[in-house]
Design a protein around this motif. Structure first.
Motif, PDB file in Angstrom:
ATOM      1  N   ASP A  18      -2.220  37.962  12.115  1.00  0.00           N
ATOM      2  CA  ASP A  18      -0.850  37.553  12.458  1.00  0.00           C
ATOM      3  C   ASP A  18      -0.962  36.553  13.597  1.00  0.00           C
ATOM      4  N   LEU A  19      -0.458  35.341  13.348  1.00  0.00           N
ATOM      5  CA  LEU A  19      -0.549  34.303  14.378  1.00  0.00           C
ATOM      6  C   LEU A  19       0.811  34.067  15.004  1.00  0.00           C
ATOM      7  N   ILE A  20       0.815  33.864  16.306  1.00  0.00           N
ATOM      8  CA  ILE A  20       2.087  33.558  16.973  1.00  0.00           C
ATOM      9  C   ILE A  20       1.893  32.431  17.975  1.00  0.00           C
ATOM     10  N   GLU A  21       3.018  31.863  18.376  1.00  0.00           N
ATOM     11  CA  GLU A  21       3.009  30.936  19.503  1.00  0.00           C
ATOM     12  C   GLU A  21       4.057  31.430  20.480  1.00  0.00           C
ATOM     13  N   LYS A  22       3.685  31.502  21.730  1.00  0.00           N
ATOM     14  CA  LYS A  22       4.624  32.000  22.746  1.00  0.00           C
ATOM     15  C   LYS A  22       4.996  30.854  23.665  1.00  0.00           C
ATOM     16  N   LYS A  23       6.241  30.884  24.086  1.00  0.00           N
ATOM     17  CA  LYS A  23       6.653  29.941  25.114  1.00  0.00           C
ATOM     18  C   LYS A  23       7.418  30.735  26.169  1.00  0.00           C
ATOM     19  N   VAL A  74       8.196  34.734  21.673  1.00  0.00           N
ATOM     20  CA  VAL A  74       7.559  34.199  20.475  1.00  0.00           C
ATOM     21  C   VAL A  74       8.475  33.139  19.853  1.00  0.00           C
ATOM     22  N   VAL A  75       7.924  31.947  19.691  1.00  0.00           N
ATOM     23  CA  VAL A  75       8.739  30.880  19.107  1.00  0.00           C
ATOM     24  C   VAL A  75       8.307  30.537  17.682  1.00  0.00           C
ATOM     25  N   ALA A  76       7.153  31.026  17.289  1.00  0.00           N
ATOM     26  CA  ALA A  76       6.709  30.797  15.901  1.00  0.00           C
ATOM     27  C   ALA A  76       5.759  31.906  15.505  1.00  0.00           C
ATOM     28  N   GLN A  77       5.792  32.259  14.223  1.00  0.00           N
ATOM     29  CA  GLN A  77       4.905  33.323  13.746  1.00  0.00           C
ATOM     30  C   GLN A  77       4.498  32.991  12.324  1.00  0.00           C
ATOM     31  N   MET A  78       3.265  33.253  11.996  1.00  0.00           N
ATOM     32  CA  MET A  78       2.803  32.959  10.646  1.00  0.00           C
ATOM     33  C   MET A  78       1.633  33.851  10.273  1.00  0.00           C
ATOM     34  N   ARG A  79       1.565  34.179   8.990  1.00  0.00           N
ATOM     35  CA  ARG A  79       0.441  34.975   8.523  1.00  0.00           C
ATOM     36  C   ARG A  79      -0.722  34.051   8.205  1.00  0.00           C
ATOM     37  N   ASP A 117      -7.895  41.023  18.742  1.00  0.00           N
ATOM     38  CA  ASP A 117      -6.458  40.850  18.981  1.00  0.00           C
ATOM     39  C   ASP A 117      -6.226  40.179  20.331  1.00  0.00           C
ATOM     40  N   GLY A 118      -5.196  39.352  20.363  1.00  0.00           N
ATOM     41  CA  GLY A 118      -4.718  38.866  21.654  1.00  0.00           C
ATOM     42  C   GLY A 118      -5.450  37.693  22.243  1.00  0.00           C
ATOM     43  N   ILE A 119      -6.356  37.040  21.501  1.00  0.00           N
ATOM     44  CA  ILE A 119      -7.023  35.868  22.083  1.00  0.00           C
ATOM     45  C   ILE A 119      -6.414  34.584  21.511  1.00  0.00           C
ATOM     46  N   ASN A 120      -6.499  33.545  22.318  1.00  0.00           N
ATOM     47  CA  ASN A 120      -6.049  32.233  21.860  1.00  0.00           C
ATOM     48  C   ASN A 120      -7.169  31.583  21.075  1.00  0.00           C
ATOM     49  N   ILE A 121      -6.815  31.022  19.933  1.00  0.00           N
ATOM     50  CA  ILE A 121      -7.860  30.398  19.121  1.00  0.00           C
ATOM     51  C   ILE A 121      -7.443  28.994  18.685  1.00  0.00           C
ATOM     52  N   LEU A 122      -8.478  28.176  18.468  1.00  0.00           N
ATOM     53  CA  LEU A 122      -8.281  26.857  17.875  1.00  0.00           C
ATOM     54  C   LEU A 122      -8.973  26.915  16.523  1.00  0.00           C
ATOM     55  N   PHE A 123      -8.205  26.766  15.459  1.00  0.00           N
ATOM     56  CA  PHE A 123      -8.794  26.968  14.139  1.00  0.00           C
ATOM     57  C   PHE A 123      -8.450  25.839  13.182  1.00  0.00           C
ATOM     58  N   ARG A 124      -9.331  25.675  12.187  1.00  0.00           N
ATOM     59  CA  ARG A 124      -9.089  24.689  11.133  1.00  0.00           C
ATOM     60  C   ARG A 124      -8.537  25.464   9.945  1.00  0.00           C
ATOM     61  N   LEU A 143      -2.292  37.482  17.317  1.00  0.00           N
ATOM     62  CA  LEU A 143      -1.639  38.706  17.787  1.00  0.00           C
ATOM     63  C   LEU A 143      -2.430  39.919  17.302  1.00  0.00           C
ATOM     64  N   ARG A 144      -2.710  39.886  15.990  1.00  0.00           N
ATOM     65  CA  ARG A 144      -3.540  40.954  15.417  1.00  0.00           C
ATOM     66  C   ARG A 144      -4.518  40.323  14.433  1.00  0.00           C
ATOM     67  N   LEU A 145      -5.762  40.810  14.477  1.00  0.00           N
ATOM     68  CA  LEU A 145      -6.776  40.241  13.593  1.00  0.00           C
ATOM     69  C   LEU A 145      -6.656  40.803  12.168  1.00  0.00           C
ATOM     70  N   ASN A 146      -6.342  42.088  12.042  1.00  0.00           N
ATOM     71  CA  ASN A 146      -6.216  42.761  10.739  1.00  0.00           C
ATOM     72  C   ASN A 146      -7.423  42.519   9.827  1.00  0.00           C
ATOM     73  N   HIS A 147      -8.563  42.905  10.312  1.00  0.00           N
ATOM     74  CA  HIS A 147      -9.782  42.743   9.519  1.00  0.00           C
ATOM     75  C   HIS A 147     -10.032  44.014   8.699  1.00  0.00           C
TER      76      HIS A 147
END
Lengths: 373, 72
Positions: A55-60, A64-69, A94-101, A41-45
């Protein structure tokens, strides 16, 4: 260590003990890292120390169904950012979908968060490519994909409405080329300033296109010029609303967005994609140069054809002239021949005459009269 | 001669051509032949004159076009 309240006999922990317990539990349970998919949602660099706290979110279905820092430490951030740069087309934003470890970390001050160790740029690129393809499909389905290509670009586009930024390298490259021809070809251009990349670009360019619509009679073409900003932030040109605005522009739209990645949808649907601002300026000015050359050639051809025609006529005349000299009786008489006339008519055979006829013999110089015996 | 000047090159040339054709016929009387040859010589001069005028006109015109191009 916890202690027991002497009155209530409750076991009482200190806050740090609770935190330490949670930390222990989490470390035991989530010892290894794992791959997670989510939207940033926001990179906050924070450039001053290099850390980022996304700020990470999941939308359905839009909610927003989940949010996590999350946290990306400076050293990880540098590595991830340079990896993304290799992909040229995408930036962490901000606003891109990412796949992260990530691993789950717990901090006694900041609480629970995901520590991002790595990001797979291919995933994000794939997501963007998907959006791009969706935009293409939608425009095709609505049967408006080729709308701008049907416009007519005048042979000599002399009045250009430029959408760009005055300070950008691309704009300067473009107008420098146009201006370099100003002693021969007068091209008028007017700058309509707009954001050209990043999140604000879509609405900004659409607004400018609306402005141009009001004055389109004064222009031959719209030119979108960008460049000097690298390959980042180009996703705006895959946006459906922006592409639609370009398609419905009353003038042919020419693009010189300048990048090395996949052609954006905007460039695909534009009347002409010049690729870079320099190439686009050349494309426009070459039309002038070529027309000029053709005109020169035509004049040369005209001169040649006229000269040939006149030469041809002169030859015909001189041939006729020679032929007339052959027919000219004066020339025959000059050779010593003479002509005999009776009553003004030429005598061709001796039996036309009889004894006593009065004949005239003409020479080259003078004539005599005789009587036939 | 004045009358001839007003005629076009093609008219003059056609007249010349038919004059030569008729002069080539064997039955032409000598006086007539003299006249025809004289007229033909006249026409040739007229045609040549018209051609050189056209040449000059074309030269001026193309020079003007080239100058206009150079100005742009």
């Amino acid at each position: 260590m916890p202690y027991y309240d002497s009155n209530t006999h409750n076991k009482i922990f200190s806050l740090s003990e609770v935190c330490a317990s949670i930390k222990r539990t989490i470390n035991n349970r989530y010892g290894s890292d794992f791959w997670v998919e989510g939207e940033m949602l926001r990179l906050n660099h924070y450039p001053y120390n290099g850390n980022a706290f996304p700020d990470l979110i999941e939308k359905k279905d839009g909610t927003v169904v989940a949010q996590m820092r999350a946290v990306i430490w400076a050293s990880d951030f540098r590595r991830i950012a340079s990896k993304f740069k290799l992909y040229h087309s995408i930036e962490l934003k901000d606003g891109i979908n990412i796949l992260f470890r990530a691993s789950i970390i717990y901090d006694t001050f900041y609480g629970l968060s995901l520590r991002i160790i790595d990001i797979d740029p291919a995933f994000t690129l794939g997501q963007m490519e998907k959006e791009r393809q969706e935009c293409i499909d939608r425009l095709r389905k609505e049967n408006i994909f080729g709308l701008n290509k049907q416009k007519i670009l005048p042979l000599l586009p002399k009045r250009l409405a430029i959408i760009s930024v005055e300070s950008s390298k691309g704009y300067n490259d473009f107008v420098n080329i146009i201006n370099s021809y100003s002693n021969r070809y007068a091209v008028f251009y007017y700058l309509f300033p707009s954001l050209l990349q990043g999140d604000g670009a879509v609405s900004s360019i659409i607004k400018v296109l609306e402005k141009i619509r009001l004055v389109y009679d004064f222009f031959d073409a719209v030119v979108i010029i960008r460049g000097g900003g690298g390959d980042l932030g180009l996703s705006a040109y895959n946006n459906y609303e922006l592409c639609k605005a370009v398609l419905y522009c009353p003038l042919p739209v020419l693009t010189g967005i300048g990048h090395s990645t996949n052609e954006t949808v905007c460039e695909m649907i534009a009347f002409h994609n010049g690729i870079t601002p320099t190439d686009l300026a050349d494309f426009i000015m070459q039309r002038f140069v070529k027309t000029d050359e053709q005109l020169h050639k035509t004049i040369d051809m005209l001169k040649l054809k006229c000269a040939n025609r006149i030469e041809n006529e002169k030859e015909k005349l001189s041939m006729l002239d020679k032929y007339i000299d052959l027919l000219n009786p004066t020339n025959t008489l000059n050779k010593g021949y003479s002509v005999t006339l009776k009553d003004g008519k030429t005598i061709r055979q001796a039996n036309q005459l009889k004894k006593g006829d009065r004949i005239v013999t003409r020479f080259s110089q003078g004539e005599i009269t005789s009587i036939v015996e | 001669m004045n009358e001839t000047k007003e005629k076009s090159y093609t008219e003059c040339f056609n007249e010349l051509k038919s004059l030569v054709d008729s002069a080539a016929e064997g039955q032409v009387e000598i006086d007539e032949l003299f006249d025809k040859v004289k007229r033909a010589k006249e026409l040739i001069l007229v045609c040549k004159d018209k051609l050189s005028r056209t040449e000059v006109d074309i030269e001026l015109l193309t020079r003007k076009m080239e100058e206009m191009q150079a100005e742009n």
